[in-house]
Design a protein around this motif. Structure first.
Motif, PDB file in Angstrom:
ATOM      1  N   LEU A 117       0.829  -1.209   0.000  1.00 28.55           N
ATOM      2  CA  LEU A 117       0.000   0.000   0.000  1.00 28.55           C
ATOM      3  C   LEU A 117       0.863   1.257   0.000  1.00 28.55           C
ATOM      4  CD1 LEU A 117      -2.729   1.386   0.192  1.00 28.55           C
ATOM      5  CD2 LEU A 117      -2.680   1.028   2.665  1.00 28.55           C
ATOM      6  N   PHE A 118       1.961   1.236   0.740  1.00 30.17           N
ATOM      7  CA  PHE A 118       2.881   2.375   0.760  1.00 30.17           C
ATOM      8  C   PHE A 118       3.474   2.623  -0.632  1.00 30.17           C
ATOM      9  CE2 PHE A 118       7.387   3.674   1.196  1.00 30.17           C
ATOM     10  CZ  PHE A 118       7.195   4.939   1.711  1.00 30.17           C
ATOM     11  N   LEU A 119       3.900   1.559  -1.310  1.00 28.81           N
ATOM     12  CA  LEU A 119       4.451   1.710  -2.665  1.00 28.81           C
ATOM     13  C   LEU A 119       3.393   2.223  -3.640  1.00 28.81           C
ATOM     14  CD1 LEU A 119       6.792  -1.351  -3.362  1.00 28.81           C
ATOM     15  CD2 LEU A 119       7.394   1.051  -3.312  1.00 28.81           C
ATOM     16  N   ALA A 120       2.190   1.652  -3.580  1.00 26.62           N
ATOM     17  CA  ALA A 120       1.129   2.052  -4.519  1.00 26.62           C
ATOM     18  C   ALA A 120       0.727   3.502  -4.311  1.00 26.62           C
ATOM     19  CB  ALA A 120      -0.076   1.134  -4.362  1.00 26.62           C
ATOM     20  N   SER A 121       0.654   3.953  -3.070  1.00 26.10           N
ATOM     21  CA  SER A 121       0.258   5.345  -2.804  1.00 26.10           C
ATOM     22  C   SER A 121       1.307   6.322  -3.314  1.00 26.10           C
ATOM     23  CB  SER A 121       0.035   5.537  -1.305  1.00 26.10           C
ATOM     24  OG  SER A 121       1.245   5.322  -0.583  1.00 26.10           O
ATOM     25  N   ARG A 122       2.585   5.970  -3.200  1.00 22.17           N
ATOM     26  CA  ARG A 122       3.633   6.870  -3.688  1.00 22.17           C
ATOM     27  C   ARG A 122       3.665   6.903  -5.216  1.00 22.17           C
ATOM     28  NH1 ARG A 122       3.026   7.820   0.803  1.00 22.17           N
ATOM     29  NH2 ARG A 122       4.570   8.382   2.395  1.00 22.17           N
ATOM     30  N   SER A 123       3.531   5.753  -5.852  1.00 23.57           N
ATOM     31  CA  SER A 123       3.580   5.726  -7.318  1.00 23.57           C
ATOM     32  C   SER A 123       2.354   6.383  -7.944  1.00 23.57           C
ATOM     33  CB  SER A 123       3.690   4.276  -7.800  1.00 23.57           C
ATOM     34  OG  SER A 123       2.561   3.531  -7.404  1.00 23.57           O
ATOM     35  N   LEU A 124       1.205   6.352  -7.250  1.00 26.39           N
ATOM     36  CA  LEU A 124       0.008   6.986  -7.802  1.00 26.39           C
ATOM     37  C   LEU A 124       0.173   8.492  -7.916  1.00 26.39           C
ATOM     38  CD1 LEU A 124      -2.890   6.337  -8.753  1.00 26.39           C
ATOM     39  CD2 LEU A 124      -3.661   6.860  -6.448  1.00 26.39           C
ATOM     40  N   PHE A 125       1.011   9.086  -7.074  1.00 25.45           N
ATOM     41  CA  PHE A 125       1.249  10.523  -7.118  1.00 25.45           C
ATOM     42  C   PHE A 125       2.632  10.858  -7.674  1.00 25.45           C
ATOM     43  CE2 PHE A 125      -2.177  10.144  -4.074  1.00 25.45           C
ATOM     44  CZ  PHE A 125      -2.998  11.204  -4.434  1.00 25.45           C
ATOM     45  N   GLY A 126       3.151   9.971  -8.530  1.00 23.12           N
ATOM     46  CA  GLY A 126       4.352  10.268  -9.299  1.00 23.12           C
ATOM     47  C   GLY A 126       5.653  10.151  -8.551  1.00 23.12           C
ATOM     48  N   GLU A 127       5.664   9.523  -7.385  1.00 20.70           N
ATOM     49  CA  GLU A 127       6.903   9.372  -6.620  1.00 20.70           C
ATOM     50  C   GLU A 127       7.391   7.937  -6.746  1.00 20.70           C
ATOM     51  OE1 GLU A 127       8.532   9.785  -1.994  1.00 20.70           O
ATOM     52  OE2 GLU A 127       6.520  10.469  -2.555  1.00 20.70           O
ATOM     53  N   SER A 128       8.629   7.768  -7.184  1.00 21.23           N
ATOM     54  CA  SER A 128       9.201   6.444  -7.392  1.00 21.23           C
ATOM     55  C   SER A 128       9.935   5.997  -6.127  1.00 21.23           C
ATOM     56  CB  SER A 128      10.166   6.460  -8.587  1.00 21.23           C
ATOM     57  OG  SER A 128      10.762   5.202  -8.766  1.00 21.23           O
ATOM     58  N   VAL A 129       9.534   4.848  -5.593  1.00 25.16           N
ATOM     59  CA  VAL A 129      10.150   4.268  -4.398  1.00 25.16           C
ATOM     60  C   VAL A 129      10.558   2.842  -4.727  1.00 25.16           C
ATOM     61  CG1 VAL A 129       9.842   3.676  -1.973  1.00 25.16           C
ATOM     62  CG2 VAL A 129       8.713   5.703  -2.898  1.00 25.16           C
ATOM     63  N   SER A 130      11.805   2.479  -4.461  1.00 21.32           N
ATOM     64  CA  SER A 130      12.293   1.138  -4.744  1.00 21.32           C
ATOM     65  C   SER A 130      11.809   0.164  -3.677  1.00 21.32           C
ATOM     66  CB  SER A 130      13.823   1.134  -4.796  1.00 21.32           C
ATOM     67  OG  SER A 130      14.370   1.500  -3.540  1.00 21.32           O
ATOM     68  N   ALA A 131      11.904  -1.116  -4.013  1.00 19.26           N
ATOM     69  CA  ALA A 131      11.478  -2.145  -3.057  1.00 19.26           C
ATOM     70  C   ALA A 131      12.370  -2.143  -1.820  1.00 19.26           C
ATOM     71  CB  ALA A 131      11.501  -3.518  -3.731  1.00 19.26           C
ATOM     72  N   LEU A 132      13.668  -1.898  -1.998  1.00 16.35           N
ATOM     73  CA  LEU A 132      14.582  -1.862  -0.854  1.00 16.35           C
ATOM     74  C   LEU A 132      14.250  -0.699   0.081  1.00 16.35           C
ATOM     75  CD1 LEU A 132      17.058  -3.016   0.555  1.00 16.35           C
ATOM     76  CD2 LEU A 132      18.488  -1.570  -0.899  1.00 16.35           C
ATOM     77  N   ALA A 133      13.949   0.463  -0.502  1.00 17.89           N
ATOM     78  CA  ALA A 133      13.576   1.613   0.331  1.00 17.89           C
ATOM     79  C   ALA A 133      12.264   1.357   1.059  1.00 17.89           C
ATOM     80  CB  ALA A 133      13.479   2.869  -0.525  1.00 17.89           C
ATOM     81  N   ALA A 134      11.342   0.647   0.419  1.00 17.24           N
ATOM     82  CA  ALA A 134      10.070   0.336   1.088  1.00 17.24           C
ATOM     83  C   ALA A 134      10.283  -0.651   2.232  1.00 17.24           C
ATOM     84  CB  ALA A 134       9.081  -0.228   0.068  1.00 17.24           C
ATOM     85  N   LEU A 135      11.170  -1.623   2.048  1.00 14.75           N
ATOM     86  CA  LEU A 135      11.436  -2.584   3.124  1.00 14.75           C
ATOM     87  C   LEU A 135      12.031  -1.905   4.351  1.00 14.75           C
ATOM     88  CD1 LEU A 135      12.843  -5.575   1.057  1.00 14.75           C
ATOM     89  CD2 LEU A 135      10.687  -5.504   2.303  1.00 14.75           C
ATOM     90  N   ARG A 136      12.798  -0.854   4.134  1.00 17.87           N
ATOM     91  CA  ARG A 136      13.343  -0.115   5.271  1.00 17.87           C
ATOM     92  C   ARG A 136      12.260   0.605   6.060  1.00 17.87           C
ATOM     93  NH1 ARG A 136      18.393   2.612   1.910  1.00 17.87           N
ATOM     94  NH2 ARG A 136      19.614   0.667   1.658  1.00 17.87           N
ATOM     95  N   GLN A 137      11.097   0.809   5.446  1.00 20.14           N
ATOM     96  CA  GLN A 137       9.985   1.485   6.112  1.00 20.14           C
ATOM     97  C   GLN A 137       9.030   0.507   6.798  1.00 20.14           C
ATOM     98  OE1 GLN A 137       9.278   4.862   6.260  1.00 20.14           O
ATOM     99  NE2 GLN A 137      11.253   5.303   5.315  1.00 20.14           N
ATOM    100  N   PHE A 138       9.433  -0.745   6.953  1.00 28.24           N
ATOM    101  CA  PHE A 138       8.510  -1.765   7.468  1.00 28.24           C
ATOM    102  C   PHE A 138       8.009  -1.412   8.867  1.00 28.24           C
ATOM    103  CE2 PHE A 138       7.710  -5.720   9.790  1.00 28.24           C
ATOM    104  CZ  PHE A 138       6.758  -6.288   8.972  1.00 28.24           C
ATOM    105  N   PHE A 139       8.916  -1.136   9.788  1.00 29.28           N
ATOM    106  CA  PHE A 139       8.495  -0.845  11.160  1.00 29.28           C
ATOM    107  C   PHE A 139       7.829   0.528  11.267  1.00 29.28           C
ATOM    108  CE2 PHE A 139      11.928  -3.951  11.647  1.00 29.28           C
ATOM    109  CZ  PHE A 139      11.287  -4.893  12.424  1.00 29.28           C
ATOM    110  N   ALA A 140       8.275   1.491  10.452  1.00 31.25           N
ATOM    111  CA  ALA A 140       7.653   2.815  10.498  1.00 31.25           C
ATOM    112  C   ALA A 140       6.208   2.765  10.009  1.00 31.25           C
ATOM    113  CB  ALA A 140       8.467   3.802   9.650  1.00 31.25           C
ATOM    114  N   GLN A 141       5.927   1.954   8.981  1.00 23.08           N
ATOM    115  CA  GLN A 141       4.570   1.868   8.459  1.00 23.08           C
ATOM    116  C   GLN A 141       3.647   1.047   9.353  1.00 23.08           C
ATOM    117  OE1 GLN A 141       3.540   3.640   5.875  1.00 23.08           O
ATOM    118  NE2 GLN A 141       5.619   4.456   5.700  1.00 23.08           N
ATOM    119  N   ASN A 142       4.208   0.189  10.196  1.00 21.53           N
ATOM    120  CA  ASN A 142       3.398  -0.648  11.087  1.00 21.53           C
ATOM    121  C   ASN A 142       3.341  -0.111  12.508  1.00 21.53           C
ATOM    122  OD1 ASN A 142       2.475  -3.344   9.719  1.00 21.53           O
ATOM    123  ND2 ASN A 142       4.528  -2.929   8.933  1.00 21.53           N
TER     124      ASN A 142
END
Length: 535
Positions: free
Chosen positions: A75-100
């Motif tokens: 959901l974090f990746l999809a929300s960023r890409s929907l508004f034109g922001e590119s986030v890699s899978a590695l950067a998203a994995l680093r946000q695991f605890f912050a998003q939860n």
């Protein structure tokens, strides 16, 4: 939230169109969405394999129960890409605890079996709402799209089951006919490696379908917000504003180039007058008969005789009168028919069925206890005379809607500067200064938590809600029940002023309709009464 960078067209869609849009977006970026869901789940699954190797089904149940935790990164990746922001899978994995970090316990307890999980999670993750604000927001969103969100969950559950059966059947089809396998011990639960293998396949199926489920629920949420907040109209207003500014700049440039353009036009006119006019031949016009022959030649070409070959999956016609049943199926049926029914004899199914029933009963008891605690939480808190700890103060935003709302950016006399800019002809900056000064004081003096996910109208609605809560405030001798009462109350004049100022600012910013000077002077007077005099 910059609506101008929205990657899809903002328009009204039915719930099923929104789900189709989510499936299309998930297909475009399926691989990173699949990875950010699978890696944390596989890590937990592997840890369970090392710690409790004798309980493969319990390990799979744990991974399945923690699905809301793993759904947040897609959901974090999809929300960023929907508004034109590119986030890699590695950067998203680093946000695991912050998003939860927000409402994690609620999502793995009483909200775990919610049929609208994919539709509701953006409210927690993106809007960062909780408590009464979240409940009110969910109530508004569910007025139309709750049924589609429920069907999305049911469809995803059945697809997982069908794909697991299909995957096992596919593996079975690859086994040569010459290989004889004794299937009874496998189905009887005597081999743990077979159970771990099937559970690992189910984990892959869940990870493969999770991007489609999460992104479809997110697009369902976006479609509902477009309908409620008229994003399509706001985007059109912003495009009209940008086009008006471009046309104004073009007119200014055209005025400076007018003499040069006149000279060029004069030269072109002289050249046309000096040139010879083309000679029209009467015999160049085709007769009706010749035109008909030309049309017949074009229609006889390959462009109008293209063949299209379509292929697809079809049910195979099987003659059941001549087909033979597999031997393993016959052996399974015979074993079920002839298995011992004496309770004193050992059976491989007994412990498994008993464990499954015990787990289901404990889940029912735990769910009932959690429901009762949540249902009567206010009565329990009042009886124990407990007070909730105040939530940590959020960081104050520096910009909202592109406006600087820091206190240090405001002049000493806001209203005097507003009227000076207005009379000098800079109407947008003048009214914008009054609006951002209002937002700044609402944030600093009244502790409003405005964010980029809100629109101007939603900010005004929050002020109005605080004013209604202030009118319904309990008596001084009553014990406060939550941290909302500790915030500074909003009076009715202040709420009305914010509503009028917001409407004037939207008309000027998006429709280019400036209010009258007397109205601006009235707004400045109301601002002084609300903030400068300390009321």
């Amino acid at each position: 939230m910059n609506l101008e960078r929205l990657a899809v067209r903002a328009r009204l869609r039915s719930p099923w169109e929104s789900i189709d849009l989510g499936i299309a977006l998930a297909r475009q970026q399926w691989w990173p969405l699949f990875l950010v869901w699978l890696l944390p789940a596989a890590l937990l699954f592997g840890a369970c394999y090392l710690l409790i190797p004798e309980s493969p089904n319990l390990s799979l149940l744990l991974v399945w129960w923690l699905k809301p935790v793993f759904d947040r990164l897609p959901l974090f990746l999809a929300s960023r890409s929907l508004f034109g922001e590119s986030v890699s899978a590695l950067a998203a994995l680093r946000q695991f605890f912050a998003q939860n970090r927000r409402d994690w316990f609620a999502w793995i307890s009483w909200r775990r079996l919610s049929p609208t999980r994919a539709f509701d999670m953006p409210v927690t993750l993106l809007e960062q709402s909780s408590g009464a604000a979240r409940a009110a927001r969910i109530g508004v969103l569910h007025r139309k799209h709750a049924s589609a969100a429920t069907w999305l969950t049911l469809t995803g559950f059945h697809l997982e089951t069908f794909l697991l059966i299909a995957l096992v059947a596919l593996i079975y089809l690859f086994i040569p006919e010459q290989v004889q396998i004794d299937w009874m011990p496998l189905f009887g639960g005597d081999t743990q490696w077979f159970e771990w293998t099937v559970n690992a396949l189910y984990l892959l199926v869940m990870a493969a379908l999770a991007p489609f489920y999460v992104v479809s629920g997110f697009c369902l949420y976006i479609g509902r917000r477009i309908e409620l907040e008229a994003w399509d109209i706001e985007i059109q207003f912003r495009k009209l504003r940008d086009r008006h500014q471009r046309e104004r700049k073009h007119r200014e440039k055209s005025k400076s180039r007018a003499p040069l353009a006149a000279q060029l036009m004069l030269l072109c006119a002289l050249g046309i007058a000096a040139g010879a006019a083309p000679e029209v031949r009467a015999d160049s016009v085709d007769t009706p008969q010749e035109a008909r022959e030309t049309i017949d030649e074009v229609l006889a070409g390959e462009d109008f005789h293209q063949l299209e070959q379509v292929s697809g999956w079809r049910l195979k016609e099987i003659d059941w009168t001549q087909s033979e049943f597999p031997e393993w199926l016959i052996a399974l049926l015979e074993w079920l028919e002839n298995r011992p029914r004496d309770t004193d004899q050992e059976s491989g199914w007994g412990p498994f069925v008993g464990l499954l029933i015990e787990i289901l009963l404990w889940l029912v008891v735990a769910g009932l206890v959690i429901y009762l605690l949540w249902r009567y939480r206010e009565a329990i808190v009042r009886s124990l005379q407990l007070r909730k700890k105040a939530a940590p103060k959020k960081a104050t935003p520096e910009t909202l809607f592109g406006l600087d709302v820091r206190q240090s950016s405001l002049p000493a006399d806001v209203c005097a500067e507003v009227l000076r800019l207005w009379r000098a002809g800079d109407q947008r900056d003048g009214l914008g200064l009054l609006y951002r000064a209002t937002l700044s004081h609402l944030i600093e003096d009244y502790q409003f938590e405005f964010g980029d996910h809100l629109t101007e109208s939603e900010c005004a609605q929050l002020v109005q809600q605080r004013q209604r809560q202030s009118e319904k405030a309990p008596q001084p001798d009553a014990a406060p029940q939550s941290g909302e009462e500790a915030r500074r109350p909003v009076s009715a004049p202040l709420s009305g002023f914010v509503h009028q100022l917001t409407a004037s600012w939207q008309q000027l910013a998006y429709a280019h309709r400036a209010p009258e000077t007397t109205r601006v002077e009235t707004l400045c007077g109301q601002w002084r009464e609300a903030f400068a005099n300390g009321h």
